[in-house]
Design a protein around this motif. Structure first.
Motif, PDB file in Angstrom:
ATOM      1  N   GLU A  66       0.820  -1.217   0.000  1.00 46.65           N
ATOM      2  CA  GLU A  66       0.000   0.000   0.000  1.00 46.65           C
ATOM      3  C   GLU A  66       0.857   1.272   0.000  1.00 46.65           C
ATOM      4  O   GLU A  66       0.608   2.184  -0.799  1.00 46.65           O
ATOM      5  CB  GLU A  66      -0.947  -0.009   1.199  1.00 46.65           C
ATOM      6  N   PRO A  67       1.920   1.398   0.867  1.00 45.36           N
ATOM      7  CA  PRO A  67       2.776   2.599   0.762  1.00 45.36           C
ATOM      8  C   PRO A  67       3.470   2.728  -0.598  1.00 45.36           C
ATOM      9  O   PRO A  67       3.598   3.835  -1.126  1.00 45.36           O
ATOM     10  CB  PRO A  67       3.803   2.394   1.896  1.00 45.36           C
ATOM     11  N   GLN A  81       1.525   6.287  -7.237  1.00 47.56           N
ATOM     12  CA  GLN A  81       0.503   7.223  -7.699  1.00 47.56           C
ATOM     13  C   GLN A  81       1.009   8.662  -7.665  1.00 47.56           C
ATOM     14  O   GLN A  81       0.765   9.452  -8.587  1.00 47.56           O
ATOM     15  CB  GLN A  81      -0.751   7.080  -6.839  1.00 47.56           C
ATOM     16  N   VAL A 130       2.429  12.676  -0.732  1.00 48.84           N
ATOM     17  CA  VAL A 130       2.099  11.375  -0.153  1.00 48.84           C
ATOM     18  C   VAL A 130       1.812  11.577   1.322  1.00 48.84           C
ATOM     19  O   VAL A 130       2.639  12.131   2.056  1.00 48.84           O
ATOM     20  CB  VAL A 130       3.264  10.374  -0.345  1.00 48.84           C
ATOM     21  N   GLU A 131       0.614  11.150   1.754  1.00 45.08           N
ATOM     22  CA  GLU A 131       0.272  11.238   3.173  1.00 45.08           C
ATOM     23  C   GLU A 131       1.083  10.209   3.951  1.00 45.08           C
ATOM     24  O   GLU A 131       1.194   9.055   3.531  1.00 45.08           O
ATOM     25  CB  GLU A 131      -1.220  10.996   3.377  1.00 45.08           C
ATOM     26  N   ASN A 166       2.302   1.656  -3.428  1.00 38.18           N
ATOM     27  CA  ASN A 166       1.273   2.081  -4.379  1.00 38.18           C
ATOM     28  C   ASN A 166       0.997   3.578  -4.260  1.00 38.18           C
ATOM     29  O   ASN A 166       0.817   4.273  -5.269  1.00 38.18           O
ATOM     30  CB  ASN A 166      -0.006   1.277  -4.134  1.00 38.18           C
ATOM     31  N   LEU A 167       0.969   4.089  -3.013  1.00 42.57           N
ATOM     32  CA  LEU A 167       0.772   5.521  -2.821  1.00 42.57           C
ATOM     33  C   LEU A 167       1.928   6.317  -3.440  1.00 42.57           C
ATOM     34  O   LEU A 167       1.716   7.347  -4.086  1.00 42.57           O
ATOM     35  CB  LEU A 167       0.647   5.840  -1.327  1.00 42.57           C
TER      36      LEU A 167
END
Length: 634
Positions: free
Chosen positions: A186-187, A193, A207-208, A189-190
């Motif tokens: 998930e990180p 993106q 990126v949050e 993928n962020l």
């Protein structure tokens, strides 16, 4: 209390450790149950042997083989002892419980009775042996069944543990996949993106920070990089304009340097170079006036070679300036570019500049190898200051000018040396050839006078013949001397020059000359070629004068070193190198030239069988080392 941060490795370790411990416990339990099963199986096998041993003992008793009974009984007792205490050499043990102990005790009791009745004192009759053996073995079968019952329970437990391990593996894989997705995929993928948004031109993408591990640190770094890119993009246009201006400045500087370099390359005299330089510098520096001053050897006086944009009165007044009379011509121990402001007309040193309305003078020293040669003075009607790039450009232009003047001076010296060299060559050739013939003619003239005084007509005719021969030889020497001076060499190969020399020799003498070249060696330098050609020409001249030959051969060998041989089929002579005198002018001239080249000259001659003159040059390295003094040697 602050929030505790866990890195990615610790998180994955915390997730995987319980599953690892459970897997280790399951494996340990499985190994323990397998060990129990191995021991029980060995016990069942040993109990089965006891049953076989009982049958063998009964058979031995029934058939009367009394001698074998004690050994069989001992084997049976060893089997009982193994079942009772286990086997330390292999996993063999009985899974004891109350039922198994009772059954084992019954087998021991039956063995005591069987041994006392049939083994210790065998009866004469065997009636009842069969029933005793059947009862005894049935109790052994009961013991075996009890052990097998335990083994079936261990087997069921082993299957249960295996199923549990399979379930644990499936559960662990699912948990690890989920945690891998949560903590890694998930990180990533962020980040992916956000990178795609940056590639699309959205420099506001961020990126949050969803975790506190390494991916959180990576997200912070990415956000900082994105912010920096956004800031750079905002100021990109101004930076592009700045870089464009710098490139334009460098292009203009290179163009100016190229212009001055081209001027330096094309200039053929000092006036042309000086006038062209001041015009170029005035345009390049945008100066209102330019003066080029040249210094004497002691840097005491400065002569104005050229000026551009200066008043006539100023040019005439400062045509020759003594050192120290003006700030322009003020040499120092470390001459460097100076920007001189003109602040007062009362200053006598700058009176011409002030009267002409100039506000600033830029003095650029002209140096060559740390020696001050002059200076270039730039005059401006306004107060100015120079940047580092402008200072560097002006110093580079002054350096080009210094090199150009030095090249002109060296070229002039080279031309002067060439003229002196040609004069020395002419004097040497005249001395070595024509002067000898003229000296001979002088002697013959004196002999003619003596013959005339004595009235000896026969002697007069003889002397006249000698004078005629001398004049003809002198004329031939003059023609050969002209031939030497017209000889041209080739920087790559000496063969064309040799061919030309032989053709001229054939035309002059009427003899046939043949050239043969063998091998491929390093080409000779032009100076060395000239010396070799002169020696060959002198050898050919001797053939024409003295050999009375019908044919001449010139053999050239290039490897391993250059070797030239001039041979003829003439009358030859008795040659003794130690007896060379003034009558052997040609041989002496060739010998001297060969010595100046560091070469060896051999003369091989046999009366009525021709003569060979062999010139052997030193190896290439030595020949190149001796190439420098060839100009003086000529």
């Amino acid at each position: 209390m602050g929030r505790k941060h866990w890195n990615l490795g610790v998180k994955l370790a915390l997730v995987g450790t319980p599953f690892l411990l459970l897997a280790l416990l399951s494996i340990a339990a499985t190994l323990w149950v397998s060990w129990q099963l191995d021991g029980g199986a060995a016990a069942v096998n040993e109990a089965g042997r006891m049953r076989m041993q009982a049958y063998r003992m009964s058979l031995a008793v029934g058939t009367g083989e009394i001698a074998a009974v004690p050994q069989l009984a001992a084997e049976f007792e060893r089997s009982l002892d193994v079942l009772r205490h286990g086997d330390p050499e292999r996993p063999l043990f009985v899974p004891w419980d109350d039922s198994v102990r009772q059954r084992f005790a019954q087998v021991e009791h039956d063995w005591l009775q069987f041994r006392g009745r049939w083994i210790a004192a065998p009866p004469a009759a065997v009636a009842g042996l069969r029933d005793d053996v059947a009862s005894f073995t049935s109790h052994i079968d009961v013991l075996v069944a009890g052990i097998e019952s335990h083994m079936s329970r261990w087997t069921a437990l082993l299957h249960l543990l295996q199923m549990a391990m399979m379930a644990l593996a499936v559960l662990g894989a699912a948990v690890l996949l989920y945690t891998g997705y949560l903590f890694v995929l998930e990180p990533v993928n962020l980040l992916k993106q956000a990178i795609e948004r940056i590639e699309g031109g959205d420099f506001g993408a961020r990126v949050e920070r969803v975790t506190s591990d390494e991916f959180g640190t990576l997200a912070e770094g990415f956000n900082g990089m994105a912010a920096h890119l956004q800031s750079m993009y905002r100021h990109l246009e101004s930076k592009v304009s700045e870089k464009t201006a710098q490139l334009e400045e460098k292009r203009e500087r290179l163009e100016n340097l190229y212009e001055v370099t081209a001027l330096v390359a094309k200039a053929t005299d000092i006036d042309e170079l000086a006038q062209g330089f001041v015009r170029s510098v005035a345009r390049i520096s945008r100066a209102d006036g330019v003066a080029l001053r040249w210094s004497d050897q002691a840097n005491q006086r400065y002569l104005m070679l050229a000026a551009e944009g200066l008043p006539v009165a100023m040019v005439e007044g400062e045509q020759c300036v003594n050192a120290g009379d003006c700030h322009c011509g003020a040499p120092s121990d470390t001459p460097q570019l100076r920007v001189i402001p003109i602040r007062s007309v009362a200053d006598a040193n700058l009176q011409h500049c002030a009267l002409a309305g100039f506000e600033t003078v830029v003095s650029v020293p002209i140096r060559l190898h740390e020696r001050l040669m002059g200076e270039v003075d730039l005059f401006f009607h306004a107060q100015i200051s120079l940047s580092a790039a402008e200072r560097s450009l002006l110093e580079a232009l002054a350096s080009h000018l210094a090199s150009a003047f030095e090249n002109l001076r060296l070229n002039a010296l080279e031309r002067e040396a060439a003229v002196a060299q040609e004069r020395n060559l002419l004097a040497r050739e005249l001395h070595d050839s024509i002067a000898q013939s003229l000296a001979f003619l002088k002697i013959q003239v004196q002999l003619m006078r003596d013959a005339q005084r004595s009235g000896d007509a026969r002697q007069v005719d003889k002397v006249l013949d000698e004078i005629d021969i001398g004049v003809r030889e002198c004329y031939g020497d003059v023609r050969e001397l002209l031939l030497h001076f017209r000889t041209r060499t080739n920087a790559e190969d000496i063969e064309p020059a040799l061919i030309t020399t032989l053709r001229k020799f054939e035309h002059q003498s009427g003899l046939t000359a043949t050239l043969q070249v063998q091998g491929h060696g390093m080409p000779l330098s032009p100076d060395l070629q000239i010396q070799v050609l002169h020696i060959v020409q002198e050898a050919l001249s001797n053939v024409r004068k003295h050999a009375r030959a019908s044919q001449v051969w010139v053999d050239v060998q290039q490897q391993p070193q250059w070797r030239f041989e001039v041979r003829d089929d003439g009358r030859g002579f008795e040659h003794d190198p130690s007896t060379l005198d003034e009558t052997h002018v040609g041989l002496r001239i060739m010998q001297e030239r060969a010595e100046r080249l560091g070469a060896t000259l051999e003369v091989l001659s046999t009366p009525q069988r021709g003569t060979s003159v062999i010139l052997t040059l030193p190896p290439p390295v030595l020949a190149q080392a001796g190439a420098e003094p060839l100009a003086q040697a000529a």
